[in-house]
Design an enzyme around this catalytic site. Sequence first.
Site, mmCIF file in Angstrom:
data_model
loop_
_atom_site.group_PDB
_atom_site.id
_atom_site.type_symbol
_atom_site.label_atom_id
_atom_site.label_comp_id
_atom_site.label_asym_id
_atom_site.label_seq_id
_atom_site.Cartn_x
_atom_site.Cartn_y
_atom_site.Cartn_z
ATOM 1 N N GLU A 516 -49.288 -2.099 54.676
ATOM 2 C CA GLU A 516 -49.871 -2.856 55.782
ATOM 3 C C GLU A 516 -50.859 -3.907 55.280
ATOM 4 O O GLU A 516 -50.987 -4.984 55.872
ATOM 5 C CB GLU A 516 -50.542 -1.913 56.781
ATOM 6 N N HIS A 650 -38.576 0.674 66.784
ATOM 7 C CA HIS A 650 -38.390 -0.588 66.068
ATOM 8 C C HIS A 650 -37.431 -1.516 66.816
ATOM 9 O O HIS A 650 -37.680 -2.713 66.931
ATOM 10 C CB HIS A 650 -37.833 -0.322 64.670
ATOM 11 N N PHE A 652 -35.920 -0.794 70.042
ATOM 12 C CA PHE A 652 -35.918 -0.737 71.500
ATOM 13 C C PHE A 652 -37.262 -1.091 72.122
ATOM 14 O O PHE A 652 -37.339 -1.323 73.327
ATOM 15 C CB PHE A 652 -35.465 0.648 71.976
ATOM 16 N N TYR A 656 -37.662 -5.494 66.020
ATOM 17 C CA TYR A 656 -36.615 -5.375 65.018
ATOM 18 C C TYR A 656 -35.203 -5.277 65.590
ATOM 19 O O TYR A 656 -34.281 -4.884 64.887
ATOM 20 C CB TYR A 656 -36.892 -4.161 64.124
#
Length: 734
Positions: A516, A650, A652, A656
């Site tokens: 991150e 990711h 739904f 992504y």
Amino acid sequence: MQLRVFSSLLACHVAPVRAFLVSAGPPRTRAGLRMRGGASMVATSVNPLLDQTGLPRFDVIEPADVKPALTEVLQQLQSDFEALESKLEATEATALTYSDVVESLEKLESPVEYAWGVVGHLMGVKNGDELREAHREMQPSVIQTTTKLSQSYAVYRALEAIQKNDQSLDAAQKRILAASLLSMKLSGVALEGEKKERYNANRMELAELATKFSNNLLDATKSWSLTLTDPAQVKGLPPSVLEAAAARAAADGGKPSATAGPWKLGLDIPSYLPAMKNLEDRELRKKLYTAFVTRAGEENAPLLRRILSLRKQQAQILGYNTYAEVSMERKMARSVAEVDELHNMLAAKARPAAAKEIEQLTDFAKAHGFDGDKLELWDVAYWSERQSEKLFEFEEEELKPYFALPNVLAGLFGLCERIFDVTIKESEGGEPKWHPDVQFFHVNDKSSGEHMASFYLDPYARPENKNGGAWMGVCQGKSKVLNKKPVAYLTCNGSPPTDGKPSLMTFNEVTTLFHETGHGLQHMLTQVPHAPAAGISGVEWDAVELPSQFMENWCYDEKTIYGAGLAKHYKTGEPLPRNLFDKLCEQKTYQAGMGMLRQLYFGSMDIELHHRYDPDDESRSPFDVQRDLAQTLTVLPPLPEDRFLCSFSHIFAGGYAAGYYSYKWAEVLSADAFAAFEEVGLENEDEVRAVGRKFRDTVLSLGGGAHPSEVFREFRGRDPSPDALLTHNGLASA
């Protein structure tokens, strides 16, 4: 044109994804100072969401502030935008300038981005019924307003004119114009009549479904727990896990203890994963596993087909065959065929390796007391941990005392200073925060001392109101127009402190923090002055994981581990024993085939659902797609009741959709980028520093200001090769 608001505000919750990017439509926020005529406009209202002169006032923001603040800024935006449209329509096309359109829109949109962005962030880290209701009530108005902006023909015409006539544009501005025109095209600017109405209605419903999906998953995760009272049931759990489980049980009353219980387990990763790796009771592992893979199954299953159907409709309204084709318009990969080619190439390496790994694991388990016919899905993590302990002669629990969060941060910041020439120090300014555990840091250029950026760090899991996973979000982006420096949110779900000890991290939590931070560095170290291309803004989605996955490699670098005290015992200060570090490096390629195959399974499932699957075919469900792909892309098939797709945020509920392949695509880039350091010799400090500065000056500085292919070539001197990825995974000869 400032189109990041148009796409990003549609999925206005904060999803547990590794990064947020503008063009693909995931949630992100950018704080800004509302400006007119070059002067700041300080809000006179007491509403903290309208006080946009600095960092968000997280200490006083309440759900009741959302509706009045958003109502005010949306009304102002509509009024200002109508005036801008009139001005553009009255101006000769050849006289229009970049500043007239792009920079004017940035100023107009800033108050909405600020207020709605803060709401979106809080939905991810401080979720609650009142906030959900406020979010639900205002989301339609936000979408209606921003949709109107994205479909403005006056703006589209102006952008086309500037692209054609303005010869003074720099490279980043040219990319911004091209991306803005494409974004407006994909937002339906050319649609009319019934098509436009249907497209906009679908857009509204998709936003609502994404938020509902995310909320359902959070609720399902936090509502399930397993309280154990018999010491025999928790046999195998390490002391630190027992302490954490007892601390959870304490919330229900009484005075639980790590040794006597009771112990409470949950489905959030800091609780679930250690239990699956260590619980000796096979039936309890089965119970945990089944609960995990069926989370939100009843609630989210009906949403899957509807989301997929609406996305397909949107694509066809725009003139495409599938949603994946729309997605590829804004990716490095030029077509689904290129993605399939990558998946097939890597699967050819991973599949035989994974088959061999599960065979070896089964043999090991049978030789060490497993008396079943075959390993089941709830056995894999447990026996993999035992096999790893045998092969590498250490247990995960042995490592945790050496990875206390304060020391890990010191080592991480030391690495950033060493290779990127920046210093990172915690602020003493008392910035408002949404939780006492949150920290705030400043990033300065080491050579000049200039303050470049800042970031929040929210490190620990809070399953009661915080989404799972880890992500980097944008609080504020770099902007010449708004005179703003970058501010990031780095959000993780690591192990919280217990019994007076600091947070003792698993090695996976360490690599996640580095990951991150990689996203954060690209956001914070950008040198592009134009907000729509600064940092992660405007970066093609399948390249956005490059800096994050690149940073993970440094967790296996000797100088990083030992140079700044990253890995030292939290009590004694003794460094991580060298033999443990060597074994940790050896372990890096353990079950690499299974790990890669798992990611290819997810990526292929995503593409299949968004490109070849017909969601309107009632005879075949999304779960049928999952089962079909599992035949060739898993070593153990999913359970019949598996509802993994109902927790696949990711694709739904995040950014992504038709883009999960990006992890592997960008990993090719990141592995090759790290190989540049290996080639000069990681022990050669001067050369490592030189390559690090070059990485900062290209990948981290250029952001969305140049195409990722150009950025990579500028750093590496050539196009990327998959060789380094296969070598790093131990699969080059597979």
